[in-house]
Design an enzyme around this catalytic site. Structure first.
Site, PDB file in Angstrom:
ATOM      1  N   PHE A   1       0.830  -1.210   0.000  1.00 50.22           N
ATOM      2  CA  PHE A   1       0.000   0.000   0.000  1.00 50.22           C
ATOM      3  C   PHE A   1       0.861   1.255   0.000  1.00 50.22           C
ATOM      4  CE2 PHE A   1      -3.669  -2.423   0.153  1.00 50.22           C
ATOM      5  CZ  PHE A   1      -4.808  -1.638   0.256  1.00 50.22           C
TER       6      PHE A   1
ATOM      7  N   HIS B   1       4.450   5.166   2.023  1.00 49.75           N
ATOM      8  CA  HIS B   1       3.247   4.418   2.370  1.00 49.75           C
ATOM      9  C   HIS B   1       2.024   5.322   2.290  1.00 49.75           C
ATOM     10  CE1 HIS B   1       0.593   1.613   4.443  1.00 49.75           C
ATOM     11  NE2 HIS B   1       1.514   0.698   4.179  1.00 49.75           N
ATOM     12  N   HIS B   2       0.916   4.734   1.823  1.00 46.18           N
ATOM     13  CA  HIS B   2      -0.310   5.507   1.652  1.00 46.18           C
ATOM     14  C   HIS B   2      -0.862   6.013   2.982  1.00 46.18           C
ATOM     15  CE1 HIS B   2      -3.960   6.892  -0.261  1.00 46.18           C
ATOM     16  NE2 HIS B   2      -3.556   6.432  -1.426  1.00 46.18           N
ATOM     17  N   SER B   3      -0.448   5.439   4.084  1.00 50.24           N
ATOM     18  CA  SER B   3      -0.869   5.952   5.389  1.00 50.24           C
ATOM     19  C   SER B   3      -0.195   7.281   5.707  1.00 50.24           C
ATOM     20  CB  SER B   3      -0.550   4.937   6.493  1.00 50.24           C
ATOM     21  OG  SER B   3       0.836   4.659   6.539  1.00 50.24           O
TER      22      SER B   3
END
Length: 451
Positions: free
Chosen positions: A21, A138-140
């Site tokens: 992700f 990271h997409h977070s």
């Protein structure tokens, strides 16, 4: 420890070896005139000299009771830049194909959760003297649009500007609104769906009857709509923006409709090669702006998710462009007739089925909500430079998901459109052939439109 938002936590919980992700990008640079053989080495030394690291580049999931828990963030006081920033050389003969193969391997690897969730790779050895930077976060931490904006802040319109700026050391700005991110929209759909009150549904129903809005699950099953593995292939290439504009003027269509038609023709040829072209047309999810004309310079994100009929069942490129234009106009008209909040909520509802892809058996048992995402991201309108090196290509590399084994994302870069394609290595064989198919499709549209 700092508590995570539920959205950030979801991205970490949902990530597996098969589903990294992170969002990535590949930037290709032409060294300045007179640059010596040590230019890239000196650039690397300039980069590692930036040891002051901003908080977003220092955080990773916290360790609780001896294990990593996806509920809180911790911040490293000392970031090992030698780990996060890596210098690599391509094998001889240093073809662009070698660069894309290396990028494919890098894009498929998981980020180490014991460290801040980002990497940057300075890559040299191209036979033509250019060098590249592949980055992933990271997409977070960030979405793809914000990552592109972050890159642009490190560059300059002045070719004589020799200052080296790096993303991790840039001064902090207000945290961006992540509403434009496809994945964040999926995770926030429950809240957004509250906007679909009975009055909204009545308005939507009236619009649907009149305009025949394209809805999820109208797409045919294709080779892209399967469970995926963890390895990736990427492909990237640039085309002059003027070629798309000429077709747009000749055909009386928008540039984005021409982009979709070029992708449609390439997808049709690719699927025919694989003996996998369905009888029904493919459906693409296309992020579009929901701004009114007078809001062009307003802040924030107002992005909707339109489902577009790509007309891949049609052999004639002019007919495909006509079908795509009609589909986009009709679907955008539906959204324009809804109040803003309801339009955003309906948009979220369109892509909500992606959130069910992780349910065992869902992808195999159902028709896909749509076949793939084709996204056109705003990029720089003028040539940009980094220590005098010109940004030749800026290729966004997005995320493949279960049921969405191919993604096409492009960004404008001065006078070019830069296409970045990502596919599951197992499910999408010979992804690089899509590049020649895109060129052939563009040529066919030029002939058909008389451009």
């Amino acid at each position: 420890m700092e508590l995570m938002s539920p959205t950030d936590s979801m991205f970490l919980i949902a990530e597996t070896r098969e589903h990294p992700f992170h969002v990535g990008g590949l930037a290709l640079y032409e060294p300045p005139a007179g640059a010596g053989s040590d230019f890239v080495r000196e650039l690397y030394e300039d980069m590692v000299a930036h040891t002051e690291v901003q908080p977003v580049f220092r955080k990773h999931p916290a360790t609780i009771l001896g294990g990593i828990a996806n509920v809180g963030w911790t911040y490293d006081n000392d970031v090992d830049l030698d780990y996060h920033l890596r210098r690599s050389g391509l094998p001889s003969p240093g073809r662009v194909r070698d660069l894309l193969e290396l990028t494919s391997r890098l894009h498929g690897g998981l980020l180490d959760r014991h460290r801040p969730l980002w990497e940057a790779h300075l890559i040299e050895g191209l036979a033509d003297g250019r060098f590249a930077v592949y980055t992933k976060m990271h997409h977070s931490l960030i979405d793809g649009v914000s990552a592109l904006k972050l890159l642009m802040r490190t560059l300059s319109e002045d070719p004589d500007d020799t200052e080296v700026r790096v993303p991790w050391a840039l001064p902090r700005r207000k945290r961006p609104d992540h509403g434009s991110s496809l994945l964040r929209t999926v995770t926030d759909v429950a809240g957004s769906a509250a906007g679909l009150a009975p009055s909204t549904l009545r308005l939507a129903r009236s619009a649907l009857v009149e305009q025949q809005l394209t809805l999820p699950f109208a797409a045919p099953k294709t080779m892209f709509n399967v469970k995926i593995g963890g390895a990736r292939r990427v492909a990237a290439q640039s085309w002059p923006l003027e070629r798309f504009k000429r077709i747009s003027r000749a055909a009386g269509s928008t540039v984005n409709d021409v982009v979709l038609a070029v992708c449609s023709g390439a997808l049709r040829t690719y699927l025919l090669e694989q003996d996998a072209l369905p009888d029904r047309p493919l459906i693409a999810m296309v992020p579009v702006s929901l701004r009114a004309e007078h809001e062009a310079d307003a802040g924030g994100n107002l992005v909707g998710s339109v489902l577009c009929n790509l007309g891949t069942d049609l052999d004639d490129p002019a007919e495909r462009l006509s079908v795509i234009g009609e589909s986009m106009r009709g679907n955008k008209k539906v959204f324009s007739e809804l109040p803003r909040v309801q339009a955003l909520a309906l948009s979220a509802m369109m892509i909500a089925p992606l959130g069910l892809a992780a349910v065992p058996g869902f992808v195999k048992a159902t028709s896909p909500p749509f076949n793939l995402v084709i996204s056109n991201v705003p990029g720089p309108r003028h040539p940009l430079y980094w220590k005098g090196a010109r940004l030749d290509g800026n290729y966004p590399l997005s995320i493949a998901l279960d049921g969405q084994a191919m993604n096409i994302t492009l960004a404008n870069n001065a006078d070019n459109l830069d296409f970045g394609l990502v596919g599951c290595r197992r499910s999408v064989p010979h992804l690089q052939r899509m590049l020649s198919h895109l060129e052939d499709s563009l040529k066919a549209l030029e002939v058909a439109s008389g451009a």
